[in-house]
Motif scaffolding. Structure first.
Motif, PDB file in Angstrom:
ATOM      1  N   UNK A 278      88.182  71.655 120.846  1.00 57.11           N
ATOM      2  CA  UNK A 278      87.472  70.604 119.782  1.00 57.11           C
ATOM      3  C   UNK A 278      86.045  70.772 119.826  1.00 57.11           C
ATOM      4  N   UNK A 279      85.562  70.821 121.065  1.00 60.87           N
ATOM      5  CA  UNK A 279      84.158  71.066 121.064  1.00 60.87           C
ATOM      6  C   UNK A 279      83.372  72.346 120.452  1.00 60.87           C
ATOM      7  N   UNK A 280      84.541  73.232 120.209  1.00 64.86           N
ATOM      8  CA  UNK A 280      84.036  74.682 119.743  1.00 64.86           C
ATOM      9  C   UNK A 280      84.218  74.628 118.241  1.00 64.86           C
ATOM     10  N   UNK A 281      84.740  73.634 117.607  1.00 62.35           N
ATOM     11  CA  UNK A 281      85.193  73.637 116.216  1.00 62.35           C
ATOM     12  C   UNK A 281      83.955  72.688 115.512  1.00 62.35           C
ATOM     13  N   UNK A 282      83.800  72.982 114.380  1.00 61.25           N
ATOM     14  CA  UNK A 282      82.877  72.132 113.381  1.00 61.25           C
ATOM     15  C   UNK A 282      83.657  70.573 113.227  1.00 61.25           C
ATOM     16  N   UNK A 283      82.898  69.705 113.250  1.00 61.15           N
ATOM     17  CA  UNK A 283      83.360  68.305 113.070  1.00 61.15           C
ATOM     18  C   UNK A 283      83.521  67.846 111.591  1.00 61.15           C
ATOM     19  N   UNK A 284      84.678  68.611 111.003  1.00 60.69           N
ATOM     20  CA  UNK A 284      85.052  68.338 109.599  1.00 60.69           C
ATOM     21  C   UNK A 284      86.653  68.343 109.482  1.00 60.69           C
ATOM     22  N   UNK A 285      87.018  67.730 108.524  1.00 59.72           N
ATOM     23  CA  UNK A 285      88.528  67.575 108.067  1.00 59.72           C
ATOM     24  C   UNK A 285      88.975  68.431 107.163  1.00 59.72           C
ATOM     25  N   UNK A 286      88.223  69.373 106.701  1.00 62.61           N
ATOM     26  CA  UNK A 286      88.660  70.274 105.553  1.00 62.61           C
ATOM     27  C   UNK A 286      89.697  71.342 105.936  1.00 62.61           C
ATOM     28  N   UNK A 287      89.365  71.693 107.267  1.00 65.65           N
ATOM     29  CA  UNK A 287      90.257  72.607 107.610  1.00 65.65           C
ATOM     30  C   UNK A 287      90.944  72.653 109.202  1.00 65.65           C
ATOM     31  N   UNK A 288      92.026  72.796 109.432  1.00 66.78           N
ATOM     32  CA  UNK A 288      92.598  72.495 110.662  1.00 66.78           C
ATOM     33  C   UNK A 288      93.104  73.979 111.407  1.00 66.78           C
ATOM     34  N   UNK A 289      92.539  74.136 112.614  1.00 62.78           N
ATOM     35  CA  UNK A 289      92.917  75.124 113.274  1.00 62.78           C
ATOM     36  C   UNK A 289      94.480  75.485 113.542  1.00 62.78           C
ATOM     37  N   UNK A 290      95.038  76.584 113.294  1.00 65.04           N
ATOM     38  CA  UNK A 290      96.326  76.861 113.692  1.00 65.04           C
ATOM     39  C   UNK A 290      96.609  76.736 115.369  1.00 65.04           C
ATOM     40  N   UNK A 291      95.630  77.087 116.193  1.00 67.76           N
ATOM     41  CA  UNK A 291      95.566  77.064 117.544  1.00 67.76           C
ATOM     42  C   UNK A 291      95.453  75.320 117.824  1.00 67.76           C
ATOM     43  N   UNK A 292      94.746  74.848 117.126  1.00 71.14           N
ATOM     44  CA  UNK A 292      94.715  73.162 117.540  1.00 71.14           C
ATOM     45  C   UNK A 292      95.904  72.617 117.490  1.00 71.14           C
ATOM     46  N   UNK A 293      96.530  73.205 115.963  1.00 70.61           N
ATOM     47  CA  UNK A 293      97.975  72.379 116.012  1.00 70.61           C
ATOM     48  C   UNK A 293      98.714  72.815 117.150  1.00 70.61           C
ATOM     49  N   UNK A 294      98.890  74.058 117.486  1.00 69.79           N
ATOM     50  CA  UNK A 294      99.778  74.642 118.570  1.00 69.79           C
ATOM     51  C   UNK A 294      99.313  73.717 119.844  1.00 69.79           C
ATOM     52  N   UNK A 295      98.084  73.494 120.217  1.00 66.83           N
ATOM     53  CA  UNK A 295      97.794  72.875 121.330  1.00 66.83           C
ATOM     54  C   UNK A 295      98.144  71.608 121.474  1.00 66.83           C
ATOM     55  N   UNK A 296      97.973  70.801 120.483  1.00 67.36           N
ATOM     56  CA  UNK A 296      98.572  69.345 120.014  1.00 67.36           C
ATOM     57  C   UNK A 296     100.082  69.407 120.113  1.00 67.36           C
ATOM     58  N   UNK A 297     100.724  70.561 119.729  1.00 67.06           N
ATOM     59  CA  UNK A 297     102.256  70.538 119.730  1.00 67.06           C
ATOM     60  C   UNK A 297     102.734  70.443 121.205  1.00 67.06           C
ATOM     61  N   UNK A 298     101.946  71.496 121.846  1.00 69.44           N
ATOM     62  CA  UNK A 298     102.333  71.484 123.311  1.00 69.44           C
ATOM     63  C   UNK A 298     101.969  70.250 124.214  1.00 69.44           C
ATOM     64  N   UNK A 299     100.891  69.721 123.891  1.00 69.67           N
ATOM     65  CA  UNK A 299     100.307  68.423 124.561  1.00 69.67           C
ATOM     66  C   UNK A 299     101.548  67.277 124.123  1.00 69.67           C
ATOM     67  N   UNK A 300     102.167  67.245 123.032  1.00 73.54           N
ATOM     68  CA  UNK A 300     103.255  66.165 122.791  1.00 73.54           C
ATOM     69  C   UNK A 300     104.482  66.634 123.494  1.00 73.54           C
ATOM     70  N   UNK A 301     104.560  68.100 123.727  1.00 75.19           N
ATOM     71  CA  UNK A 301     105.845  68.469 124.467  1.00 75.19           C
ATOM     72  C   UNK A 301     105.681  67.955 125.935  1.00 75.19           C
ATOM     73  N   UNK A 302     104.388  68.170 126.480  1.00 72.99           N
ATOM     74  CA  UNK A 302     103.965  67.613 127.900  1.00 72.99           C
ATOM     75  C   UNK A 302     104.122  66.331 127.967  1.00 72.99           C
ATOM     76  N   UNK A 303     103.955  65.477 126.994  1.00 76.89           N
ATOM     77  CA  UNK A 303     104.233  63.854 126.851  1.00 76.89           C
ATOM     78  C   UNK A 303     105.682  63.656 126.982  1.00 76.89           C
ATOM     79  N   UNK A 304     106.403  64.333 126.265  1.00 74.84           N
ATOM     80  CA  UNK A 304     107.742  64.099 126.442  1.00 74.84           C
ATOM     81  C   UNK A 304     108.413  64.437 127.707  1.00 74.84           C
ATOM     82  N   UNK A 305     107.846  65.593 128.203  1.00 72.14           N
ATOM     83  CA  UNK A 305     108.416  65.982 129.447  1.00 72.14           C
ATOM     84  C   UNK A 305     107.855  64.959 130.663  1.00 72.14           C
ATOM     85  N   UNK A 306     106.679  64.496 130.545  1.00 70.20           N
ATOM     86  CA  UNK A 306     106.786  63.390 131.363  1.00 70.20           C
ATOM     87  C   UNK A 306     107.702  62.116 131.292  1.00 70.20           C
ATOM     88  N   UNK A 307     107.710  61.681 130.011  1.00 67.63           N
ATOM     89  CA  UNK A 307     108.855  60.825 129.882  1.00 67.63           C
ATOM     90  C   UNK A 307     110.224  61.066 130.412  1.00 67.63           C
TER      91      UNK A 307
END
Length: 413
Positions: A278-307
């Protein structure tokens, strides 16, 4: 021998020209142009003031200094190659010792107030007072103002770190309309002959065009492609490995007492990388990085694994007499058994025959062979570990390949 003769002829011609010119001739010429003729740099250099001054423009790019994606700013170094005809600065060379050209400070003659229109920091004119322009006897003026250019550049981060950016350098004659000063493109637009390589970006393409409006301007476009090696080694690869470690939570036995701590540690590691990206990316909402979506997906999976890990710890301490295994968990256990060994069936418990081989006539026939679910809760948790491990490995592989291939293939276009 012929080559030596040609070289001598060229040298002789050069020496004749040099010796033919002397300081007195140059001084007399300067006096004639700027004093006797009364040259005024406030007047556009054309006799018919109703016509426009045509200025040919090329850009010689030296290097890309920095591309700040967060602030969406491109910093480059280079110079414009500008030439036009000044009808008030022409002379006959034979009258002044064959002087064909002069060098004068750029502030001593008329020049267009060209500046970078899409500047990022300050709006200033090109060149410096210590730079000279070259004057030719026919009135041609050559001006090469060197400049460190800081321009705005809209960043599209969708395919990070395999992204390609398109940045414009727009130059305009600020005070003049197109009917007064007309900026035209030169022979090639952008030159890269002396371009120094950048360790983060490659220039893969370029374009130049004139502004077809009342504005006197030209635009040079640079297409930049990121070198992804640094980000692959320091961000992408660690994130993919951490995502794989997510699934290995279910390899760690529940009885070890370390599973919950392990899963939380992996989750926090992914959260740290999410902050770095997030610190490497511009602070705007017009474009979303595929890698950021991937990282958020993996973080969601990690949250589910903890549960799920905490739920399994809870299940492992249950006992059959107090809490029998319900149909849902029985189905999951049977599925795990089938996947572990295709064709295997749940274990059957056969009631042994009585020694006197006598059966009560009142007992139903089904009591002779009773199929009962005889596993316990720890065995069920072990079966759940098998299912969850391969389930999350499959999800991680599919999501990783989909996101990375999508970003890479789009970046090749």
């Amino acid at each position: 021998m012929a080559d030596i003769v040609i070289i001598l002829v060229i040298l002789s011609a050069t020496l004749v020209t040099i010796f033919a010119q002397n300081g007195t001739d140059v001084k007399d010429l300067l006096t004639k142009l700027f004093s006797t003729d009364g040259y005024n740099k406030k007047i556009r250099p054309i006799q018919n003031q109703s016509l426009s001054v045509s200025i040919s423009t090329d850009l010689i790019m030296n290097t890309i200094i920095e591309f700040d994606e967060q602030n969406e700013a491109l910093k480059t170094a280079g110079y414009l190659y500008l030439y036009w005809t000044d009808e008030y600065l022409s002379w006959t060379p034979s009258d002044y010792g064959d002087v064909y050209q002069l060098f004068v400070p750029q502030d001593d003659i008329w020049k267009p107030d060209i500046s970078l229109a899409n500047t990022y920091t300050s709006f200033t004119g090109l060149g410096s007072s210590f730079l000279n322009v070259r004057l030719y006897y026919d009135g041609t003026v050559l001006w090469k103002p060197y400049q460190v250019l800081e321009s705005t550049c809209s960043v599209v981060i969708t395919n990070f770190p395999f992204d390609t950016q398109s940045c414009d350098l727009k130059f305009t004659a600020w005070s003049y309309a197109k009917e007064e000063v007309e900026l035209n493109l030169g022979a090639n637009g952008i030159y890269f002959k002396d371009l120094a390589p950048n360790n983060q970006w490659d220039i893969v393409n370029s374009a130049s065009n004139e502004i077809n409006s009342d504005e006197s301007a030209v635009t040079f476009t640079l297409k930049l492609k990121r070198k992804p090696g640094f980000y692959i080694l320091n961000i992408v690869a660690p994130v993919v490995l951490l995502s794989l470690l997510n699934a290995f939570t279910f390899v760690l036995p529940v009885a070890s007492g370390e599973r919950a701590g392990y899963s939380v540690t992996v989750f926090l590691s992914l959260a740290v990388f999410l902050t770095i990206v997030a610190s490497e990316m511009p602070k705007n909402s017009e474009h979303t990085s595929i890698f950021s979506v991937y990282l958020m997906t993996m973080t969601t999976c990690s949250t589910l694994i903890v549960m799920l890990t905490l739920v399994e710890v809870r299940l492992s301490i249950r006992t059959i007499p107090d809490q029998p295994i319900n149909k849902f968990f029985q189905l999951l256990y049977k599925l795990a058994m089938v996947l572990r060994c295709e064709g295997c069936k749940t274990r059957e418990k056969v009631v042994p025959k009585q020694e006197n081989n006598e059966m009560s006539n009142d007992e139903p026939e089904a009591d002779k062979v009773v199929n009962e679910f005889t596993t316990n809760w720890p065995d069920l948790v072990d079966a759940l570990d098998f299912l969850l491990f391969w389930g999350f490995v499959t999800v991680t592989f599919i999501v990783t390949m989909t996101c990375m291939l999508a970003a890479w293939s789009a970046g090749q276009e």
